[in-house]
Write a protein that holds these residues in place. Structure first.
Motif, PDB file in Angstrom:
ATOM      1  N   VAL A  14      -6.689 -27.454 -32.735  1.00 55.09           N
ATOM      2  CA  VAL A  14      -8.023 -27.995 -32.456  1.00 55.09           C
ATOM      3  C   VAL A  14      -8.314 -27.903 -30.966  1.00 55.09           C
ATOM      4  CG1 VAL A  14      -9.494 -30.027 -32.590  1.00 55.09           C
ATOM      5  CG2 VAL A  14      -7.899 -29.533 -34.455  1.00 55.09           C
ATOM      6  N   GLU A  15      -7.352 -28.318 -30.147  1.00 58.81           N
ATOM      7  CA  GLU A  15      -7.530 -28.303 -28.690  1.00 58.81           C
ATOM      8  C   GLU A  15      -7.632 -26.865 -28.169  1.00 58.81           C
ATOM      9  OE1 GLU A  15      -8.511 -29.666 -25.229  1.00 58.81           O
ATOM     10  OE2 GLU A  15      -8.186 -30.990 -26.960  1.00 58.81           O
ATOM     11  N   THR A  16      -6.826 -25.958 -28.754  1.00 59.71           N
ATOM     12  CA  THR A  16      -6.862 -24.546 -28.343  1.00 59.71           C
ATOM     13  C   THR A  16      -8.236 -23.947 -28.605  1.00 59.71           C
ATOM     14  OG1 THR A  16      -4.524 -24.360 -28.932  1.00 59.71           O
ATOM     15  CG2 THR A  16      -5.723 -22.308 -28.602  1.00 59.71           C
ATOM     16  N   LEU A  17      -8.834 -24.277 -29.751  1.00 59.38           N
ATOM     17  CA  LEU A  17     -10.165 -23.777 -30.086  1.00 59.38           C
ATOM     18  C   LEU A  17     -11.213 -24.351 -29.134  1.00 59.38           C
ATOM     19  CD1 LEU A  17     -11.822 -22.042 -32.095  1.00 59.38           C
ATOM     20  CD2 LEU A  17     -12.150 -24.110 -33.454  1.00 59.38           C
ATOM     21  N   ARG A  18     -11.068 -25.630 -28.805  1.00 59.65           N
ATOM     22  CA  ARG A  18     -12.022 -26.258 -27.885  1.00 59.65           C
ATOM     23  C   ARG A  18     -11.989 -25.592 -26.514  1.00 59.65           C
ATOM     24  NH1 ARG A  18     -10.676 -32.424 -29.774  1.00 59.65           N
ATOM     25  NH2 ARG A  18     -12.054 -32.447 -31.586  1.00 59.65           N
ATOM     26  N   LYS A  19     -10.803 -25.198 -26.058  1.00 58.22           N
ATOM     27  CA  LYS A  19     -10.679 -24.516 -24.768  1.00 58.22           C
ATOM     28  C   LYS A  19     -11.398 -23.170 -24.818  1.00 58.22           C
ATOM     29  CE  LYS A  19      -6.339 -26.595 -23.170  1.00 58.22           C
ATOM     30  NZ  LYS A  19      -4.892 -26.340 -22.892  1.00 58.22           N
ATOM     31  N   HIS A  20     -11.250 -22.479 -25.958  1.00 58.39           N
ATOM     32  CA  HIS A  20     -11.944 -21.185 -26.093  1.00 58.39           C
ATOM     33  C   HIS A  20     -13.458 -21.377 -26.083  1.00 58.39           C
ATOM     34  CE1 HIS A  20     -12.713 -17.046 -27.283  1.00 58.39           C
ATOM     35  NE2 HIS A  20     -13.563 -17.522 -28.190  1.00 58.39           N
ATOM     36  N   ARG A  21     -13.915 -22.431 -26.727  1.00 60.50           N
ATOM     37  CA  ARG A  21     -15.360 -22.718 -26.731  1.00 60.50           C
ATOM     38  C   ARG A  21     -15.874 -22.984 -25.323  1.00 60.50           C
ATOM     39  NH1 ARG A  21     -15.351 -27.008 -31.817  1.00 60.50           N
ATOM     40  NH2 ARG A  21     -15.421 -25.477 -33.526  1.00 60.50           N
ATOM     41  N   GLN A  22     -15.110 -23.746 -24.565  1.00 62.18           N
ATOM     42  CA  GLN A  22     -15.522 -24.077 -23.196  1.00 62.18           C
ATOM     43  C   GLN A  22     -15.552 -22.829 -22.321  1.00 62.18           C
ATOM     44  OE1 GLN A  22     -12.692 -27.069 -22.052  1.00 62.18           O
ATOM     45  NE2 GLN A  22     -13.610 -28.667 -23.353  1.00 62.18           N
ATOM     46  N   SER A  42     -15.802 -19.601 -23.311  1.00 63.12           N
ATOM     47  CA  SER A  42     -16.728 -18.561 -23.765  1.00 63.12           C
ATOM     48  C   SER A  42     -18.175 -19.038 -23.848  1.00 63.12           C
ATOM     49  CB  SER A  42     -16.298 -18.041 -25.141  1.00 63.12           C
ATOM     50  OG  SER A  42     -16.404 -19.071 -26.122  1.00 63.12           O
ATOM     51  N   GLY A  43     -18.368 -20.353 -23.922  1.00 62.32           N
ATOM     52  CA  GLY A  43     -19.713 -20.884 -24.094  1.00 62.32           C
ATOM     53  C   GLY A  43     -20.261 -20.682 -25.489  1.00 62.32           C
ATOM     54  N   ILE A  44     -19.365 -20.412 -26.465  1.00 62.52           N
ATOM     55  CA  ILE A  44     -19.743 -20.151 -27.865  1.00 62.52           C
ATOM     56  C   ILE A  44     -19.138 -21.232 -28.748  1.00 62.52           C
ATOM     57  CG2 ILE A  44     -19.533 -18.516 -29.804  1.00 62.52           C
ATOM     58  CD1 ILE A  44     -19.025 -16.335 -27.651  1.00 62.52           C
ATOM     59  N   PHE A  45     -19.906 -21.666 -29.757  1.00 61.34           N
ATOM     60  CA  PHE A  45     -19.339 -22.617 -30.724  1.00 61.34           C
ATOM     61  C   PHE A  45     -18.521 -21.827 -31.749  1.00 61.34           C
ATOM     62  CE2 PHE A  45     -19.419 -25.288 -34.589  1.00 61.34           C
ATOM     63  CZ  PHE A  45     -18.839 -26.433 -34.061  1.00 61.34           C
ATOM     64  N   SER A  46     -17.337 -21.394 -31.327  1.00 60.70           N
ATOM     65  CA  SER A  46     -16.464 -20.597 -32.196  1.00 60.70           C
ATOM     66  C   SER A  46     -15.964 -21.437 -33.368  1.00 60.70           C
ATOM     67  CB  SER A  46     -15.269 -20.066 -31.405  1.00 60.70           C
ATOM     68  OG  SER A  46     -15.713 -19.295 -30.311  1.00 60.70           O
ATOM     69  N   LYS A  47     -15.754 -20.772 -34.495  1.00 62.31           N
ATOM     70  CA  LYS A  47     -15.258 -21.446 -35.696  1.00 62.31           C
ATOM     71  C   LYS A  47     -13.912 -20.868 -36.089  1.00 62.31           C
ATOM     72  CE  LYS A  47     -19.976 -22.242 -37.291  1.00 62.31           C
ATOM     73  NZ  LYS A  47     -20.996 -21.984 -38.338  1.00 62.31           N
ATOM     74  N   LEU A  48     -13.114 -21.692 -36.761  1.00 68.12           N
ATOM     75  CA  LEU A  48     -11.761 -21.282 -37.162  1.00 68.12           C
ATOM     76  C   LEU A  48     -11.551 -21.544 -38.646  1.00 68.12           C
ATOM     77  CD1 LEU A  48      -8.745 -20.517 -36.705  1.00 68.12           C
ATOM     78  CD2 LEU A  48      -8.360 -22.899 -36.011  1.00 68.12           C
ATOM     79  N   VAL A  49     -11.144 -20.483 -39.363  1.00 68.94           N
ATOM     80  CA  VAL A  49     -10.753 -20.614 -40.768  1.00 68.94           C
ATOM     81  C   VAL A  49      -9.262 -20.344 -40.856  1.00 68.94           C
ATOM     82  CG1 VAL A  49     -11.016 -19.709 -43.105  1.00 68.94           C
ATOM     83  CG2 VAL A  49     -13.002 -19.848 -41.612  1.00 68.94           C
ATOM     84  N   MET A  50      -8.512 -21.340 -41.313  1.00 63.81           N
ATOM     85  CA  MET A  50      -7.073 -21.180 -41.520  1.00 63.81           C
ATOM     86  C   MET A  50      -6.843 -20.983 -43.006  1.00 63.81           C
ATOM     87  SD  MET A  50      -5.277 -21.191 -38.798  1.00 63.81           S
ATOM     88  CE  MET A  50      -3.794 -21.260 -39.773  1.00 63.81           C
ATOM     89  N   CYS A  51      -6.385 -19.801 -43.395  1.00 67.38           N
ATOM     90  CA  CYS A  51      -6.190 -19.503 -44.818  1.00 67.38           C
ATOM     91  C   CYS A  51      -4.709 -19.331 -45.108  1.00 67.38           C
ATOM     92  CB  CYS A  51      -6.968 -18.240 -45.187  1.00 67.38           C
ATOM     93  SG  CYS A  51      -6.915 -17.884 -46.934  1.00 67.38           S
TER      94      CYS A  51
END
Length: 485
Positions: A427-435, A437-446
């Protein structure tokens, strides 16, 4: 009910009419992976204490329950919800809704429906017409109601001496044909009736289905999805034999570009049908067959042609395949190995979305992978398993994208391992990427073989866990990418 907390909360907040509208949207736009959840939710709404919610639910019945099996399932859910309560389910509102369901159907379509699907879920059309006290709104519906409740002989007597309209005459003619094929009759006549009246397999006797000529007639109009489901049985029953005209017809239809486009069938549906046929036995092992090379070649051809049916969502994707654990196990509920599923999903996304980065990762390392449009499924599979395996850390692809300043709208992580070790919080890793890149990136874990895992923050609408895999998962990923869920 244990899975319905969000639904019940919305109802308690007085938002029942909004819920019904959402159910209708999911049913009509085919956004639901399976319609059962929509039918259950509609049943809950139809029994809510608020009058407006109940009225909206019953009004939506016809739009959500498009075929008899949907209606039977809805009624059964209502019965189960009422179990243990003193009151019954057949109140005035339900009787009116069910009666309207029949009255608002096209007469010939209804005649086909009641003769193809007579009963399901412990309910029959006769039960519903009787319990709803249905009053037919038109003469054509009255004829079908009499046929369902009283039988063909009563219908013949009732309409024998009448001056019937052309529509009534057509219905009587169709029902007479359906009744005729319920009994043993000449093979040539059965074939003629199938071709003239477009009868379907469900309307025929088992004895009729032992004839190759009858099957040949059925195959001309049989829906592609139905045909794919029974390839094994037709081979086992010697309906399909190598070099036969039936085999040629089947193979031509399977790989017909026009038919594949018309049915909008997904490549993964073809892949699943191919793998099921290839194994040579049915789900319970009772039916066995020798897979025919002609059918396998036709299915392989159809798989690649079906990529034209996948519409792009025009997002930037990063598909990350975890090769840390063996990808040779089988996806539960299917006969397809996890590496084949991972390769197929990778192909679908990379061939459809213009901006797709494919990654393979393992043991603290991530490797960009080039997937081109001319690569076969075997080529892609080989590409995905060429690096050595190690431990699993699903945060690696996100970190790689952040460090390399890659703009990603959707991370799709495919793994065979239900248990992961993380160098950092996903969750924290994704938030860092969002900050960054300035994009609300989404993550699907399958988790392709997972029975359950939870890495997602339930308050973050951009995080999704999928346990196991089927065609519905592809639709869910698309819907999440388009902000539809």
């Amino acid at each position: 009910m244990e899975s319905s907390e969000a639904l019940l909360t919305l109802l308690q907040e007085g938002r029942g009419c909004e819920v019904v509208e959402e159910i209708k949207r999911f049913a009509q736009d085919e956004r639901a992976v399976r319609l059962n959840a929509c039918l259950f939710a509609l049943a809950v709404c139809s029994q809510h204490s608020e009058l407006k919610t109940r009225q909206a639910a019953f009004k939506a019945l016809k739009e959500v329950c498009r075929i008899p099996i949907h209606l039977f399932s809805f009624i059964q859910y209502k019965k189960e919800l009422k179990e243990g309560m003193k009151c019954g389910i057949w109140g005035r509102a339900l009787r009116k809704a069910v009666s309207n369901w029949y009255n608002e159907q096209d007469a010939m379509s209804l005649a086909v429906a009641v003769t193809k699907c007579k009963q399901r879920e412990g309910w029959s059309h006769k039960d519903l017409l009787r319990l709803s006290h249905a009053r037919p709104a038109y003469e054509t519906i009255a004829l079908i109601s009499k046929y369902v409740t009283k039988g063909w002989k009563e219908v013949q007597v009732a309409y024998a001496d009448k001056e019937n309209s052309e529509e009534i005459i057509n219905l009587l003619s169709y029902l007479e044909v359906v009744e005729k094929v319920k009994h043993p009759c000449d093979e040539t006549e059965v074939i003629h009736l199938i071709e003239e009246h477009r009868l379907e397999r469900e309307q025929l006797l088992t004895d009729h289905l032992k004839s190759k000529q009858v099957w040949r007639a059925l195959l001309k109009e049989m829906p592609l999805e139905s045909m794919l489901r029974i390839l094994g049985k037709m081979t086992a029953d010697k309906i399909l034999e190598s070099g036969s005209s039936e085999m040629a017809t089947i193979c031509d239809r399977i790989q017909s570009e026009a038919l594949l486009k018309k049915t909008k069938i997904h490549p993964l549906s073809i892949l699943l049908a191919s793998e099921n046929y290839k194994k040579g036995y049915g789900s319970q092992g009772k039916v066995k067959w020798e897979p025919d090379i002609s059918i396998l070649k036709a299915l392989d051809s159809a798989f690649y042609k079906c990529f034209m049916n996948v519409e792009p969502v025009n997002k930037r994707f990063a598909v990350a395949v975890d090769v840390s654990s063996s990808l040779c196990s089988v996806v539960p509920g299917t006969s397809v190995s996890t590496v084949i599923v991972a390769a197929a999903i990778t192909m679908v996304i990379s061939r459809t979305e213009m901006d797709t980065q494919v990654l393979i990762y393992s043991e603290g390392a991530v490797f960009p992978c080039t997937i081109t449009a001319d690569m076969s499924l075997v080529d892609v599979t080989t590409e995905l398993v060429k690096i050595p395996s190690g431990s699993t850390d699903c945060t690696i692809p996100i970190t790689w994208a952040t460090e390399n300043r890659k703009a990603v709208d959707m991370f799709v992580v495919l793994t065979n391992n239900p248990l992961w070790t993380f160098s950092a919080s996903p969750v924290e890793t994704l938030r860092k990427h969002r900050q960054q890149s300035g994009i609300f990136s989404k993550l699907v874990m399958c988790g392709l073989t997972s029975i359950g895992h939870a890495i997602a923050d339930t308050e973050d609408r951009g995080l999704l866990n999928i346990c196991g895999f089927d065609l519905g998962a592809v639709n869910i990923i698309r819907n999440l990418a388009q902000d539809l869920i």
